[in-house]
Design a protein around this motif. Structure first.
Motif, mmCIF file in Angstrom:
data_model
loop_
_atom_site.group_PDB
_atom_site.id
_atom_site.type_symbol
_atom_site.label_atom_id
_atom_site.label_comp_id
_atom_site.label_asym_id
_atom_site.label_seq_id
_atom_site.Cartn_x
_atom_site.Cartn_y
_atom_site.Cartn_z
ATOM 1 N N ALA A 93 0.754 -1.204 -0.064
ATOM 2 C CA ALA A 93 -0.024 0.178 -0.010
ATOM 3 C C ALA A 93 0.860 1.287 0.084
ATOM 4 N N HIS A 94 1.749 1.481 -0.932
ATOM 5 C CA HIS A 94 2.632 2.591 -1.035
ATOM 6 C C HIS A 94 2.442 3.093 -2.548
ATOM 7 N N ASP A 95 1.343 4.069 -2.712
ATOM 8 C CA ASP A 95 1.298 4.896 -3.978
ATOM 9 C C ASP A 95 2.618 5.785 -4.019
ATOM 10 N N PRO A 96 3.362 5.640 -5.076
ATOM 11 C CA PRO A 96 4.528 6.584 -5.130
ATOM 12 C C PRO A 96 4.494 7.859 -5.092
ATOM 13 N N ALA A 97 3.294 8.360 -5.325
ATOM 14 C CA ALA A 97 3.071 9.810 -5.142
ATOM 15 C C ALA A 97 2.849 10.181 -3.700
ATOM 16 N N VAL A 98 2.279 9.229 -2.816
ATOM 17 C CA VAL A 98 2.217 9.429 -1.369
ATOM 18 C C VAL A 98 3.440 9.322 -0.776
ATOM 19 N N VAL A 99 4.510 8.359 -1.156
ATOM 20 C CA VAL A 99 5.903 8.322 -0.850
ATOM 21 C C VAL A 99 6.533 9.816 -1.019
ATOM 22 N N ARG A 100 6.598 10.334 -2.122
ATOM 23 C CA ARG A 100 7.103 11.454 -2.701
ATOM 24 C C ARG A 100 6.500 12.547 -1.555
ATOM 25 N N TRP A 101 5.157 12.632 -1.429
ATOM 26 C CA TRP A 101 4.414 13.600 -0.668
ATOM 27 C C TRP A 101 5.112 13.445 0.559
ATOM 28 N N VAL A 102 5.068 12.195 1.216
ATOM 29 C CA VAL A 102 5.636 12.247 2.580
ATOM 30 C C VAL A 102 7.109 12.932 2.830
ATOM 31 N N ALA A 103 7.962 12.409 1.754
ATOM 32 C CA ALA A 103 9.472 12.939 1.887
ATOM 33 C C ALA A 103 9.597 14.527 1.695
ATOM 34 N N ARG A 104 8.679 14.946 0.910
ATOM 35 C CA ARG A 104 8.529 16.432 0.932
ATOM 36 C C ARG A 104 8.019 17.283 2.269
ATOM 37 N N ALA A 105 7.089 16.587 2.814
ATOM 38 C CA ALA A 105 6.352 17.118 3.992
ATOM 39 C C ALA A 105 7.478 17.078 5.115
#
Length: 325
Positions: A93-105
């Motif tokens: 359950a790891h949408d790449p877009a979510v992973v990128r958002w978490v990294a930015r946040a």
């Protein structure tokens, strides 16, 4: 004080208590402040990719807001990522877009936290590289295997490493949230919230004790449970594997095989684990000395206890006592 935004990130199949447990802690902190005639310290929001209703593993659905845009919305806030089904899988359950958002946040929030298997999402975002971290004891070995650069601890209830926080399974998210309230508003405020919620402010011991006790309770007739029951009152004695096998009416070889099947432990490892749990419990008692804890838990002397603590927990007994005693 300035109100702190709490962003609770959930994905489909999230563990309900991973998110609602911390939410209630911060909500109860707001209740405490309101009753004291003070401004509410927290603004709590459940968020998910795209927003809208998101179903948990138990079937309860929560209504979420979309992921906030980067920038001033996140400055000084706290992000908490809940765990859930599939979070530990390499392609789960790891949408790449979510992973990128978490990294930015993570570069903008004041604190970035994970509950249970939410640690896997932080890991994929590169936020745990070179840091100490914890997840549910059932998933700790997998986290370490997938991300060798992380210093994974399988016994802590929660760990703070700089601005990144991780916690053990499910209910441990409330322990983490209570620590954040105490960090923000002081020890007395954290304790008041714990009292209001009728939970431990500082839960005794680590999660390793729950793993062995729960496994033992799962089937009282299982060899793992029977051996634990035999060992506990004898921890101060000198015990070898022959005695353990005889107590279970098994050969040494069969005992090894069945313990591996039941708990992935050798007899010696199980004995060490039980002695460690006993020593931790003793060190948490007021007035307990390291010498007495070593004797009463079966380690015999302080030297043996220090070696075991260094190997198993990465701390010396006196440091453990200072933190949990």
């Amino acid at each position: 004080m300035t109100m702190i935004d709490i962003w609770l990130l959930v994905c489909p199949g999230f563990m309900l208590l991973d998110a609602t447990g911390p939410a209630q802690v911060f909500g109860s902190a707001n209740d405490e402040a309101r009753d004291a005639g003070l401004p509410q310290p927290y603004r709590i929001r459940m968020i998910a990719p795209g927003g809208g209703p998101v179903a948990s593993t138990c079937g309860v659905t929560v209504l979420t807001a979309p992921l906030p845009a980067a920038g001033r919305n996140l400055a000084g806030s706290t992000l908490i990522v809940s765990g859930g089904r599939g979070m530990e899988e390499a392609h789960g359950a790891h949408d790449p877009a979510v992973v990128r958002w978490v990294a930015r946040a993570a570069g903008q929030v004041g604190r970035c936290c994970a509950v249970c298997t939410g640690a896997f999402l932080l890991a994929r975002a590169g936020l745990l590289d070179g840091r100490r971290a914890v997840t549910h004891w059932l998933d700790a070995a997998l986290l370490q295997a997938q991300f060798p650069s992380i210093d994974v601890h399988d016994d802590a209830i929660y760990i703070k490493d700089g601005p990144v926080y991780t916690s053990a399974g499910i209910a441990a998210g409330m322990d983490l949230a209570l620590s954040l309230v105490a960090e923000d508003r002081g020890h007395a405020a954290g304790l008041a919230v714990a009292k209001r919620m009728v939970v431990f402010f500082k839960r005794p011991g680590g999660q390793r004790q729950f793993s062995s006790q729960l496994l033992a309770q799962a089937d009282p007739q299982d060899v793992h449970a029977r051996l634990i029951a035999w060992l506990r009152p004898r921890l101060r004695q000198r015990i070898d594997v022959d005695q353990m096998a005889a107590a279970c009416a098994l050969s040494v070889r069969t005992l090894h095989r069945r313990l591996r099947q039941a708990a992935d432990l050798s007899p010696a490892q199980l004995l060490l684990r039980l002695r460690m749990e006993a020593a931790c419990g003793l060190l948490e008692r007021p007035g307990m000395t390291v010498k007495r804890a070593a004797s009463q838990s079966g380690f015999g002397n302080e030297y043996n206890l220090r070696r075991a603590f260094a190997a198993q927990l990465g701390v010396v007994p006196s440091d453990y006592q200072a933190r949990f005693g």
